[in-house]
Scaffold this motif. Sequence first.
Motif, PDB file in Angstrom:
ATOM      1  N   PRO A  59       0.814  -1.227   0.000  1.00 32.49           N
ATOM      2  CA  PRO A  59       0.000   0.000   0.000  1.00 32.49           C
ATOM      3  C   PRO A  59       0.843   1.272   0.000  1.00 32.49           C
ATOM      4  CG  PRO A  59       0.185  -0.864   2.232  1.00 32.49           C
ATOM      5  CD  PRO A  59       0.935  -1.824   1.340  1.00 32.49           C
ATOM      6  N   GLU A  95       0.576   3.404   5.643  1.00 33.83           N
ATOM      7  CA  GLU A  95      -0.751   3.265   6.229  1.00 33.83           C
ATOM      8  C   GLU A  95      -1.290   4.637   6.586  1.00 33.83           C
ATOM      9  OE1 GLU A  95      -0.845   0.419   9.414  1.00 33.83           O
ATOM     10  OE2 GLU A  95       0.161  -1.140   8.246  1.00 33.83           O
ATOM     11  N   TYR A 142     -15.533  -2.548   0.275  1.00 34.72           N
ATOM     12  CA  TYR A 142     -14.188  -1.977   0.268  1.00 34.72           C
ATOM     13  C   TYR A 142     -14.249  -0.643  -0.477  1.00 34.72           C
ATOM     14  CZ  TYR A 142     -14.315  -4.189  -4.366  1.00 34.72           C
ATOM     15  OH  TYR A 142     -14.674  -4.592  -5.629  1.00 34.72           O
ATOM     16  N   THR A 196     -10.063   7.194  -0.458  1.00 40.05           N
ATOM     17  CA  THR A 196     -10.028   6.531   0.841  1.00 40.05           C
ATOM     18  C   THR A 196     -11.236   7.026   1.626  1.00 40.05           C
ATOM     19  OG1 THR A 196      -8.811   8.202   2.141  1.00 40.05           O
ATOM     20  CG2 THR A 196      -7.494   6.673   0.776  1.00 40.05           C
ATOM     21  N   LYS A 241      -5.206   7.055  -2.127  1.00 41.20           N
ATOM     22  CA  LYS A 241      -4.349   5.903  -2.384  1.00 41.20           C
ATOM     23  C   LYS A 241      -3.700   6.090  -3.751  1.00 41.20           C
ATOM     24  CE  LYS A 241      -7.597   2.429  -0.508  1.00 41.20           C
ATOM     25  NZ  LYS A 241      -8.956   2.847  -0.809  1.00 41.20           N
ATOM     26  N   GLU A 245      -8.134  -4.208  -3.986  1.00 41.49           N
ATOM     27  CA  GLU A 245      -8.768  -3.337  -2.997  1.00 41.49           C
ATOM     28  C   GLU A 245      -9.355  -4.095  -1.810  1.00 41.49           C
ATOM     29  OE1 GLU A 245      -7.957  -0.501  -3.572  1.00 41.49           O
ATOM     30  OE2 GLU A 245      -8.012  -0.040  -5.700  1.00 41.49           O
ATOM     31  N   VAL A 258      -5.422  -6.097   0.314  1.00 35.71           N
ATOM     32  CA  VAL A 258      -5.443  -5.256   1.516  1.00 35.71           C
ATOM     33  C   VAL A 258      -5.546  -6.141   2.756  1.00 35.71           C
ATOM     34  CG1 VAL A 258      -6.751  -3.524   2.805  1.00 35.71           C
ATOM     35  CG2 VAL A 258      -6.418  -3.258   0.339  1.00 35.71           C
ATOM     36  N   ASP A 274      -2.205  -8.044   3.266  1.00 35.87           N
ATOM     37  CA  ASP A 274      -1.139  -7.155   3.728  1.00 35.87           C
ATOM     38  C   ASP A 274      -1.334  -6.762   5.180  1.00 35.87           C
ATOM     39  OD1 ASP A 274       1.134  -5.084   3.115  1.00 35.87           O
ATOM     40  OD2 ASP A 274      -0.478  -3.930   4.053  1.00 35.87           O
ATOM     41  N   ARG A 275      -2.525  -6.304   5.554  1.00 36.34           N
ATOM     42  CA  ARG A 275      -2.723  -5.809   6.923  1.00 36.34           C
ATOM     43  C   ARG A 275      -2.675  -6.921   7.954  1.00 36.34           C
ATOM     44  NH1 ARG A 275      -2.923  -2.469   3.440  1.00 36.34           N
ATOM     45  NH2 ARG A 275      -3.733  -0.347   3.657  1.00 36.34           N
TER      46      ARG A 275
END
Length: 637
Positions: A147, A162, A189, A195, A202, A491, A495, A498-499
């Motif tokens: 991201p 982030e 999402y 955002t 983004k 999206e 996401v 990754d998070r």
Amino acid sequence: MCGIVGWVDFAGQRPDEVRPLLEKMARILKHRGPDEEGFYLDHLAALGHRRLSIIDLSGGRQPMGDEASGAQIVFNGEIYNFRELRGELSELGHRFLTDSDTETILRAYLEWGPACLHRLRGMFAFAIWDPSRRRLFMARDRLGKKPLYYWQKGNLFAFASEIKALLELPGVERRLNPLALDCYFSLGYIPSPRTIFNEIKKLPPAHYLLLSEGRLEVHRYWRIDFNPQRRSPSEALSEFWDLLREAVSCRLISEVPLGAFLSGGIDSPLVVAMMVRALSEPVLTNSIGFDDPRLNELPVARQVAEHLGTRHREFTVRPQVAEILPRLAWHFDEPLADSSAVPTYYVCLMARKNVTVALSGDGGDEGFGGYTFRYLPHLWESRLRSWLPLPLRGLTFSLLGGVYPRSARLPRPLRLKTFLQNLAVSDARAFYQDLVWLPEEIRQQIYSQRFRRELAGFSPFEIVVPIYQEVEHLDPVSRCQYVDLHLYLPEDVLVKVDRMSMAVSLEVRCPLLDHRLLEFAATLPLDLRVDGKRGKLLLRRAAEEVLPPAVVNRPKQGFSIPEADWLRGELRPLLEKTFEDVDSLLWGYLILPRVEELWRRHLSGRENHSVFLWGLLMFSLWERHYLRAEGLQTETP
């Protein structure tokens, strides 16, 4: 993996005065990089880095600079072909001081400028400050695995891995973007470049950004080309094996413990099978099971592990959903209504006990035609629409769809409401109706007048359909895949991965999302992707060569949770607290009595509104962190 932050202030700054703020922004991303931190400041720019050490443990510290040009880089990701690029750049006269992929990106930029992106193979988000040109260059990888967010006000431009780091900056307003909120309620999402916050954006996947004084440019540098070509199954399979072998092999570079996720499907087992062939030692595989039999793939994963001869680790957990959801909401930065984040978090948490890097099977469904629950109905409906004249089907099926009941109690073959509604409209509109979680009639019922005024006629349809129409000349399955690769995958899925992996400082690599492999998959004819019942046909043919037949023919269960039951059970008090919270911003956008009616219908079991209600709950938890600062953390909770 790492976390990056920074800014450029063309009005000028004193490094000693702004350093504490830079350090604060970086340290809120400690979960992304627990091993080291580093900072660079000059009279215009500031760069900060949190490092999870994977390659060149001693020499890969960031920010990293070039002495001759003064250029500085902060980088999050992995470049898998950096050694080949290093050789090419050395022949061009570049002298390397480290053995890191970070330095390779920097020198590739110095040699080729933004065109260096075409040569990078990997996952990345990075920023390069070029003081000689007074220019900032930022980029994201082709699929958006890593991201990158940014914010601009006057002479100040800031970026971070982030959103939570950007919110540390004075002057960043936490005002909601109503269009983003509509996308969230409808899709689950928020698509790039929006955002949840009106002022924060983004950088979209496959894009780069150039910032110079008074000018900001954003450019796309890659687009997947869907161009199905006739080829025999044996030819396609041979090419697939070569590409997968290469995609897996280049992702095995690591100076820390490396393993893989192993599920009961075919995607991750194919990746593990290639790892077994490439490594001299047994592959360390990790599988997770739950005490709910609907979620337990451990027996099948165990069978695959025994067949492939891996060093297998199993973990059985009972998700404490009410306990961990506030933590997950903090990590996501903006609302995400994907309930599979819960098992994803747990599998990452368990894998981190054994490895620092894990290979996964993400990407097989989007790249090779796996979402048959959407793709096949869209294919069949499209064929029916082509046989029936629009005036006839538009009138007939819209009337039938309008009166047909919507009920979770009806047997699946009788849930024809969406099918009838889809036959009455175009392919593009039908695809959109299948994609959105919030049906249009419910959207109209629950949105407040204020919300509708702020939307000014906007609908997420305006985002989804133009992407669909870019490939309207292709078959319906290709169109679906094309949109998923541009929206749902980057999206939502990526996401989430990754998070949830960064929440436990785990790096996840996805060979099936190698851009060369995806470019190959986009050339497959329809009959090598789906048939009348199944998808991912080429992957299944490949799996037949390396996996037990029972595994190949078993439908993939996937990481999901029974959110409908959980909302009626242990999550019920948490959701009802949201209804009782009259000060929540939700009730300025939604009509509370009508949402409560949806909740009562869900509780009765007559209807299933679990996805929307889950999204409502996640928004409420997110709001408490980011708009009310109730328990807002300065580091990982």
